[in-house]
Design a protein around this motif. Sequence first.
Motif, PDB file in Angstrom:
ATOM      1  N   HIS A 155     -13.193   8.107 -32.858  1.00 43.55           N
ATOM      2  CA  HIS A 155     -13.408   8.433 -31.745  1.00 43.55           C
ATOM      3  C   HIS A 155     -14.074   7.047 -30.957  1.00 43.55           C
ATOM      4  CE1 HIS A 155     -12.851  12.758 -31.739  1.00 43.55           C
ATOM      5  NE2 HIS A 155     -13.714  12.696 -33.019  1.00 43.55           N
ATOM      6  N   HIS A 188     -15.043   7.899 -21.310  1.00 38.50           N
ATOM      7  CA  HIS A 188     -15.015   8.308 -22.738  1.00 38.50           C
ATOM      8  C   HIS A 188     -14.787   9.991 -22.713  1.00 38.50           C
ATOM      9  CE1 HIS A 188     -14.778   7.236 -26.813  1.00 38.50           C
ATOM     10  NE2 HIS A 188     -15.642   8.131 -27.288  1.00 38.50           N
ATOM     11  N   LEU A 243      -6.862  14.404 -20.031  1.00 39.67           N
ATOM     12  CA  LEU A 243      -6.869  13.139 -19.188  1.00 39.67           C
ATOM     13  C   LEU A 243      -5.227  13.350 -18.499  1.00 39.67           C
ATOM     14  CD1 LEU A 243      -8.027  10.811 -17.650  1.00 39.67           C
ATOM     15  CD2 LEU A 243      -7.301   9.452 -19.371  1.00 39.67           C
ATOM     16  N   THR A 264     -13.416  11.896 -20.919  1.00 38.74           N
ATOM     17  CA  THR A 264     -11.930  12.357 -20.628  1.00 38.74           C
ATOM     18  C   THR A 264     -11.142  11.962 -21.596  1.00 38.74           C
ATOM     19  OG1 THR A 264     -11.291  10.294 -19.364  1.00 38.74           O
ATOM     20  CG2 THR A 264     -12.475  11.925 -18.119  1.00 38.74           C
ATOM     21  N   TYR A 265     -11.626  11.046 -22.393  1.00 42.54           N
ATOM     22  CA  TYR A 265     -10.657  10.549 -23.683  1.00 42.54           C
ATOM     23  C   TYR A 265     -10.468  11.610 -24.756  1.00 42.54           C
ATOM     24  CZ  TYR A 265     -10.890   5.885 -21.066  1.00 42.54           C
ATOM     25  OH  TYR A 265     -10.942   5.199 -20.197  1.00 42.54           O
ATOM     26  N   ASN A 302      -8.338  13.081 -11.767  1.00 44.12           N
ATOM     27  CA  ASN A 302      -8.220  11.542 -12.331  1.00 44.12           C
ATOM     28  C   ASN A 302      -8.804  10.452 -11.579  1.00 44.12           C
ATOM     29  OD1 ASN A 302      -4.654  12.124 -13.689  1.00 44.12           O
ATOM     30  ND2 ASN A 302      -6.772  12.792 -14.737  1.00 44.12           N
ATOM     31  N   ASP A 357     -10.178   3.001 -27.994  1.00 44.49           N
ATOM     32  CA  ASP A 357     -10.197   2.903 -26.472  1.00 44.49           C
ATOM     33  C   ASP A 357      -9.046   3.317 -25.792  1.00 44.49           C
ATOM     34  OD1 ASP A 357     -13.134   1.879 -26.640  1.00 44.49           O
ATOM     35  OD2 ASP A 357     -12.118   0.122 -27.273  1.00 44.49           O
ATOM     36  N   ALA A 358      -9.118   4.131 -24.940  1.00 45.50           N
ATOM     37  CA  ALA A 358      -7.802   4.423 -24.079  1.00 45.50           C
ATOM     38  C   ALA A 358      -7.604   3.499 -22.935  1.00 45.50           C
ATOM     39  CB  ALA A 358      -7.863   5.883 -23.777  1.00 45.50           C
ATOM     40  N   SER A 408      -1.088   5.563 -21.968  1.00 46.85           N
ATOM     41  CA  SER A 408      -2.092   5.446 -20.853  1.00 46.85           C
ATOM     42  C   SER A 408      -1.779   4.476 -20.047  1.00 46.85           C
ATOM     43  CB  SER A 408      -3.453   5.483 -21.570  1.00 46.85           C
ATOM     44  OG  SER A 408      -4.432   5.699 -20.720  1.00 46.85           O
ATOM     45  N   ASP A 461      -4.934  16.776 -24.616  1.00 52.43           N
ATOM     46  CA  ASP A 461      -5.337  15.575 -23.784  1.00 52.43           C
ATOM     47  C   ASP A 461      -5.733  16.193 -22.373  1.00 52.43           C
ATOM     48  OD1 ASP A 461      -5.394  13.593 -22.089  1.00 52.43           O
ATOM     49  OD2 ASP A 461      -3.241  12.846 -22.567  1.00 52.43           O
ATOM     50  N   HIS A 510      -7.210  12.980 -25.343  1.00 48.84           N
ATOM     51  CA  HIS A 510      -6.329  11.669 -25.051  1.00 48.84           C
ATOM     52  C   HIS A 510      -6.244  10.727 -25.930  1.00 48.84           C
ATOM     53  CE1 HIS A 510      -4.248   9.027 -22.170  1.00 48.84           C
ATOM     54  NE2 HIS A 510      -5.283   8.111 -22.413  1.00 48.84           N
ATOM     55  N   ASP A 511      -7.284  10.225 -26.607  1.00 48.38           N
ATOM     56  CA  ASP A 511      -7.280   9.389 -27.574  1.00 48.38           C
ATOM     57  C   ASP A 511      -6.552   9.670 -29.075  1.00 48.38           C
ATOM     58  OD1 ASP A 511      -8.886   7.420 -26.614  1.00 48.38           O
ATOM     59  OD2 ASP A 511     -10.509   8.000 -27.663  1.00 48.38           O
TER      60      ASP A 511
END
Length: 398
Positions: A394, A221, A315, A223-224, A181, A397-398, A148, A313, A347-348
């Motif tokens: 979940h 979050h 994001l 988007t993650y 984004n 943290d991205a 990221s 993903d 994304h996470d």
Amino acid sequence: MTNASRRPERLVLFGADRPLRLESGRTLTDVPVAFERYGPPDPTGTDTVFVCHALTGDAHVTRHHPDDAPGWWESMVGPGRPIDTDRFQVICANVLGGCSGTLGPAPLADRATWAPFPQITVADMVAVHRELLRRLGVGRLHAVVGGSLGGMQALEWLLRHPRDAQRYGLIATSALLSTDNLAFNAIGRAAIRSDPRFQGGAYRAGEGPDAGLGIARMIGHLTYMSGDSLQAKFDRDLAPPPHGARTEGIAAWGPFSVERYLERQADKLVARFDANSYLCLTSAMDLFDAFATPYEEVAEAEPDVYLFSFESDRLYGVEHSRHIMEQLDKAGVSCAHFHEETSRGGHDAFLMDVPGYLDEVARWLAAPSRRRAPAPGALSVPSNTRTQQPRSSHDVDA
């Protein structure tokens, strides 16, 4: 005595005789930097991996010992893990502009002397990382790895200073944020600025725009995570609203579990992060345009570059990795690409226990460095085909 509250190491860099010149033209001196080291000492750097953290991360990437507090990348870093601390020294530093020990926007102490923190860029973050390594006496690294925002730092490092490391791992990242984004980041920052306690950024410690930062976290979050993971975890399950919350009329709290979940994520970030840092770092991400400035030396350095992306993903999806590959190919730089197709983690997923992806990172770091271009058609590594159910993670943290 346990080390659950172990503090990072700290150095003050960029004295008056060697100031940090930001891309904006501003200069900073006496910059404190917080960092942590793991694994065996490695003064040469040959067996050192520098890990760049994501937006709300810090230097505590993993446990130092079993009784230590968990780190944010336990699936990737540690004894016997892909970035193996039995083999590699690992260094991770809180970024410039952060709020975990490295210089960043400070809460108001004296209104007469308060000034906004200067605009910083991903290149400025990398400049601080490189100076830290210089001060530590660490030479050419085995690898620079990040996901990221951490992947943006690794890409910037690759393009501008390719000889600093043998390998560069770019995970779930982007060279240039899409309009989509940018829009999500803009909404999050608007939520912070609209909080009456923001006061133009001049708020005291403990008196900041918690509501605005919490909303920004809820937006980010989403988007993650992927839509599939949200559906599988919550569906339309019900959960009671917070005690004392109004439950009827136009101000009613929703009755759904997903709402309670996002509220908890907001509360957790507010308890450990700073709103001005959130503004500072998301702005740096927005401005990042990796291939807009010269990078002539990268092909000659022959770095070993590997990109990792995830089908779920939404994001920084596979199109972001393909863009990076295309630009590097134009510059004469070969790279490999692992695209993971089965994880629903969104994304996470880059922070989760996704076996095929973790196995490939481990294989890449342990293999002899790839100094020649791969055979035609071999730039893209086959996707992971194993069925994978990520651990309940979940809250990362991205």
